[in-house]
Design a protein around this motif. Structure first.
Motif, PDB file in Angstrom:
ATOM      1  N   LEU A  29      -1.374 -33.696  32.462  1.00 41.83           N
ATOM      2  CA  LEU A  29      -1.015 -34.727  31.492  1.00 41.83           C
ATOM      3  C   LEU A  29       0.161 -35.551  32.003  1.00 41.83           C
ATOM      4  O   LEU A  29       0.186 -36.786  31.836  1.00 41.83           O
ATOM      5  CB  LEU A  29      -0.662 -34.072  30.153  1.00 41.83           C
ATOM      6  CG  LEU A  29      -0.314 -35.002  28.993  1.00 41.83           C
ATOM      7  CD1 LEU A  29      -1.469 -35.949  28.689  1.00 41.83           C
ATOM      8  CD2 LEU A  29       0.038 -34.182  27.749  1.00 41.83           C
ATOM      9  N   TYR A  30       1.129 -34.900  32.631  1.00 41.26           N
ATOM     10  CA  TYR A  30       2.261 -35.630  33.201  1.00 41.26           C
ATOM     11  C   TYR A  30       1.786 -36.669  34.213  1.00 41.26           C
ATOM     12  O   TYR A  30       2.212 -37.836  34.178  1.00 41.26           O
ATOM     13  CB  TYR A  30       3.248 -34.672  33.869  1.00 41.26           C
ATOM     14  CG  TYR A  30       4.271 -35.384  34.728  1.00 41.26           C
ATOM     15  CD1 TYR A  30       5.308 -36.113  34.142  1.00 41.26           C
ATOM     16  CD2 TYR A  30       4.188 -35.351  36.117  1.00 41.26           C
ATOM     17  CE1 TYR A  30       6.236 -36.788  34.927  1.00 41.26           C
ATOM     18  CE2 TYR A  30       5.113 -36.030  36.905  1.00 41.26           C
ATOM     19  CZ  TYR A  30       6.132 -36.745  36.306  1.00 41.26           C
ATOM     20  OH  TYR A  30       7.040 -37.418  37.091  1.00 41.26           O
ATOM     21  N   VAL A  31       0.898 -36.258  35.100  1.00 44.86           N
ATOM     22  CA  VAL A  31       0.391 -37.175  36.125  1.00 44.86           C
ATOM     23  C   VAL A  31      -0.321 -38.358  35.478  1.00 44.86           C
ATOM     24  O   VAL A  31      -0.130 -39.523  35.874  1.00 44.86           O
ATOM     25  CB  VAL A  31      -0.558 -36.436  37.088  1.00 44.86           C
ATOM     26  CG1 VAL A  31      -1.129 -37.403  38.119  1.00 44.86           C
ATOM     27  CG2 VAL A  31       0.169 -35.283  37.783  1.00 44.86           C
ATOM     28  N   ALA A  32      -1.142 -38.084  34.466  1.00 43.26           N
ATOM     29  CA  ALA A  32      -1.904 -39.146  33.811  1.00 43.26           C
ATOM     30  C   ALA A  32      -0.988 -40.103  33.044  1.00 43.26           C
ATOM     31  O   ALA A  32      -1.236 -41.311  32.995  1.00 43.26           O
ATOM     32  CB  ALA A  32      -2.934 -38.533  32.863  1.00 43.26           C
ATOM     33  N   LEU A  33       0.069 -39.585  32.451  1.00 42.05           N
ATOM     34  CA  LEU A  33       0.960 -40.414  31.637  1.00 42.05           C
ATOM     35  C   LEU A  33       1.669 -41.499  32.449  1.00 42.05           C
ATOM     36  O   LEU A  33       1.994 -42.572  31.916  1.00 42.05           O
ATOM     37  CB  LEU A  33       2.016 -39.537  30.962  1.00 42.05           C
ATOM     38  CG  LEU A  33       1.554 -38.712  29.757  1.00 42.05           C
ATOM     39  CD1 LEU A  33       2.586 -37.646  29.428  1.00 42.05           C
ATOM     40  CD2 LEU A  33       1.312 -39.605  28.543  1.00 42.05           C
ATOM     41  N   LEU A  34       1.895 -41.245  33.718  1.00 39.93           N
ATOM     42  CA  LEU A  34       2.668 -42.181  34.534  1.00 39.93           C
ATOM     43  C   LEU A  34       2.040 -43.570  34.578  1.00 39.93           C
ATOM     44  O   LEU A  34       2.744 -44.583  34.619  1.00 39.93           O
ATOM     45  CB  LEU A  34       2.823 -41.632  35.959  1.00 39.93           C
ATOM     46  CG  LEU A  34       3.540 -40.285  36.081  1.00 39.93           C
ATOM     47  CD1 LEU A  34       3.590 -39.846  37.532  1.00 39.93           C
ATOM     48  CD2 LEU A  34       4.941 -40.357  35.491  1.00 39.93           C
ATOM     49  N   ASN A  35       0.709 -43.618  34.557  1.00 30.36           N
ATOM     50  CA  ASN A  35       0.031 -44.912  34.643  1.00 30.36           C
ATOM     51  C   ASN A  35       0.179 -45.753  33.386  1.00 30.36           C
ATOM     52  O   ASN A  35      -0.113 -46.954  33.404  1.00 30.36           O
ATOM     53  CB  ASN A  35      -1.457 -44.713  34.940  1.00 30.36           C
ATOM     54  CG  ASN A  35      -1.697 -44.197  36.342  1.00 30.36           C
ATOM     55  OD1 ASN A  35      -0.873 -44.373  37.226  1.00 30.36           O
ATOM     56  ND2 ASN A  35      -2.826 -43.549  36.554  1.00 30.36           N
ATOM     57  N   LEU A  36       0.626 -45.142  32.289  1.00 34.66           N
ATOM     58  CA  LEU A  36       0.812 -45.910  31.055  1.00 34.66           C
ATOM     59  C   LEU A  36       2.019 -46.829  31.142  1.00 34.66           C
ATOM     60  O   LEU A  36       2.099 -47.822  30.414  1.00 34.66           O
ATOM     61  CB  LEU A  36       1.002 -44.962  29.861  1.00 34.66           C
ATOM     62  CG  LEU A  36      -0.149 -44.044  29.480  1.00 34.66           C
ATOM     63  CD1 LEU A  36       0.216 -43.254  28.232  1.00 34.66           C
ATOM     64  CD2 LEU A  36      -1.435 -44.827  29.258  1.00 34.66           C
ATOM     65  N   SER A  37       2.971 -46.500  32.020  1.00 35.70           N
ATOM     66  CA  SER A  37       4.258 -47.211  32.033  1.00 35.70           C
ATOM     67  C   SER A  37       4.639 -47.679  33.432  1.00 35.70           C
ATOM     68  O   SER A  37       5.804 -47.591  33.827  1.00 35.70           O
ATOM     69  CB  SER A  37       5.357 -46.309  31.451  1.00 35.70           C
ATOM     70  OG  SER A  37       4.993 -45.833  30.178  1.00 35.70           O
ATOM     71  N   LEU A  38       3.658 -48.159  34.177  1.00 33.22           N
ATOM     72  CA  LEU A  38       3.873 -48.714  35.516  1.00 33.22           C
ATOM     73  C   LEU A  38       4.410 -47.698  36.511  1.00 33.22           C
ATOM     74  O   LEU A  38       5.034 -48.069  37.515  1.00 33.22           O
ATOM     75  CB  LEU A  38       4.824 -49.925  35.449  1.00 33.22           C
ATOM     76  CG  LEU A  38       4.383 -51.086  34.542  1.00 33.22           C
ATOM     77  CD1 LEU A  38       5.411 -52.208  34.593  1.00 33.22           C
ATOM     78  CD2 LEU A  38       3.020 -51.600  34.943  1.00 33.22           C
ATOM     79  N   GLY A  39       4.165 -46.416  36.254  1.00 29.42           N
ATOM     80  CA  GLY A  39       4.630 -45.394  37.186  1.00 29.42           C
ATOM     81  C   GLY A  39       3.889 -45.390  38.504  1.00 29.42           C
ATOM     82  O   GLY A  39       4.375 -44.835  39.491  1.00 29.42           O
TER      83      GLY A  39
END
Length: 392
Positions: A29-39
């Motif tokens: 989930l951490y890895v997937a969340l990064l793409n939500l905020s320009l990570g």
């Protein structure tokens, strides 16, 4: 490597508060969340999250050994990691203070020694500040003491103010991104109360709360400022795996976040271009090699053979963002004239920002462009464009 290293640490920490599968899903989930905020672009939190997670994990490992006092060696190592993380960005200071105070309080409960507390505080503060002190000494030895102080301390407080409407829009977006993670934080907090004899639940809950408090105090300038919060919040979602409803929620959340993240990547490529766009710009510049000045656009162009030392402030935002006008240490208009006097072969711009653009700088730049440059390449996205001008 930084992303997967952080995910691995979250997985190992998650195993202390949840079943192995739950810990694994929270790491994903951490890895997937990064793409939500320009990570995906490699923002600074991507890298310092690894150091912060490593420091938190060091203390957690010792907490999992009941009856043992936190060892000075482990605490100092954790604070040194925070000190290194501060060299990437100072916002980690809030989480560093939390871990330091937690360790001091934990040792005080065991020893009840006031002198021990004072000694611990001195040691931990020294360890946390040591990397910064070394870097400062290095720059001071080179004769750049005042420049270091300005860049690392004074400039933080000299930024302008983003319009209230934009701030509220950004805050709303951040809140929407983290709201689905709050149930995990609540469940972990409840377990911290129910399992008071297992300190890992409280420790990780407090970490997540401190990370959130740091963002509130420092402020949300850009959407990627929420990235540090994803690590502790994803971790506190691991205990949801204990219940069927929790398992459904976290799996559904992982799927939805992954899909939205991939859509965000696609949208970003459509709006701002992709590898083919970048290569097309390079192909144009190959026709007449020369220096490039990126007023607005991909700073990655400075990593190509067409970079020249036109300015000591190559980050585009230092020129075109109104909030940065007093926080860069330079007279932006004077610096622009200095850059243009060197007649860069190429100038890269984008459409005018509706909010927060230094319009006086843009007007002066385009006065020169209209007089001495011609458009040689244009990328048009649904919501933005990239323009490449060449000197005539």
């Amino acid at each position: 490597m930084a992303v997967w290293g952080t995910a691995w640490l979250l997985f190992r920490m998650g195993q202390t508060i949840a079943p192995t599968v739950g810990a694994f899903v929270s790491a994903l989930l951490y890895v997937a969340l990064l793409n939500l905020s320009l990570g995906e672009g490699g923002q600074t939190p991507i890298f310092y999250n690894l150091l912060v997670a490593g420091a938190v994990a060091l203390i957690l490992r010792r907490l999992m050994r009941p009856g043992q006092l936190l060892q000075t060696r482990d605490i100092l190592s954790a604070m040194l990691l925070f000190g290194l993380a501060m060299q990437i960005k100072y916002t980690v200071v809030f989480e560093g203070i939390f871990v330091g105070l937690y360790c001091v309080f934990h040792r005080f409960l065991a020893s009840r020694s006031l002198s021990g507390i004072l000694k611990d505080v001195s040691l931990l503060a020294g360890a946390g500040i040591l990397p910064t002190a070394i870097i400062f000494t290095f720059y001071a030895a080179l004769g750049h003491r005042s420049e270091w102080i300005f860049a690392n301390l004074e400039s933080i407080f000299l930024r302008g103010h983003v319009p209230t409407k934009e701030i509220h829009h950004l805050q709303k977006r951040m809140l929407v991104d983290i709201l689905p993670l709050i149930p995990g934080l609540v469940v972990t907090g409840v377990l911290a109360h129910k399992k008071a004899s297992e300190p890992q639940y409280l420790y990780l809950t407090l970490w997540a709360c401190t990370a959130g408090l740091g963002i509130v105090i420092f402020g949300g300038w850009y959407v990627h400022y929420i990235l540090p919060l994803y690590a502790p919040l994803a971790l506190t979602c691991a205990p949801l795996w204990y219940k069927k409803a929790g398992r459904i929620w976290v799996v559904a959340l992982l799927c939805v976040v992954s899909l939205i993240g991939q859509y965000s990547l696609r949208k970003h490529r459509l709006d701002h271009g992709d590898r083919q766009t970048f290569q097309a710009m390079l192909n144009v510049m190959k026709q007449a090699p020369g220096c490039v000045f990126v007023y607005q656009g991909p700073p990655e162009l400075y990593d190509t053979p067409y970079w020249c030392p036109l300015t000591t402030h190559p980050f585009p935002g230092h020129f075109h963002e109104a909030v940065e006008v007093h926080a860069t240490g330079i007279d932006v208009m004077l610096e622009l004239h200095r850059v243009l006097s060197k007649r860069p072969e190429y100038i890269v711009t984008q459409d005018e920002f509706p909010v927060n653009e230094n319009r006086a700088i843009r007007k002066e730049l385009f006065r020169e462009i209209y007089a001495s440059y011609e458009l040689v390449y244009k990328f048009q996205g649904p919501n933005s464009s990239i323009y490449l001008y060449r000197h005539t």
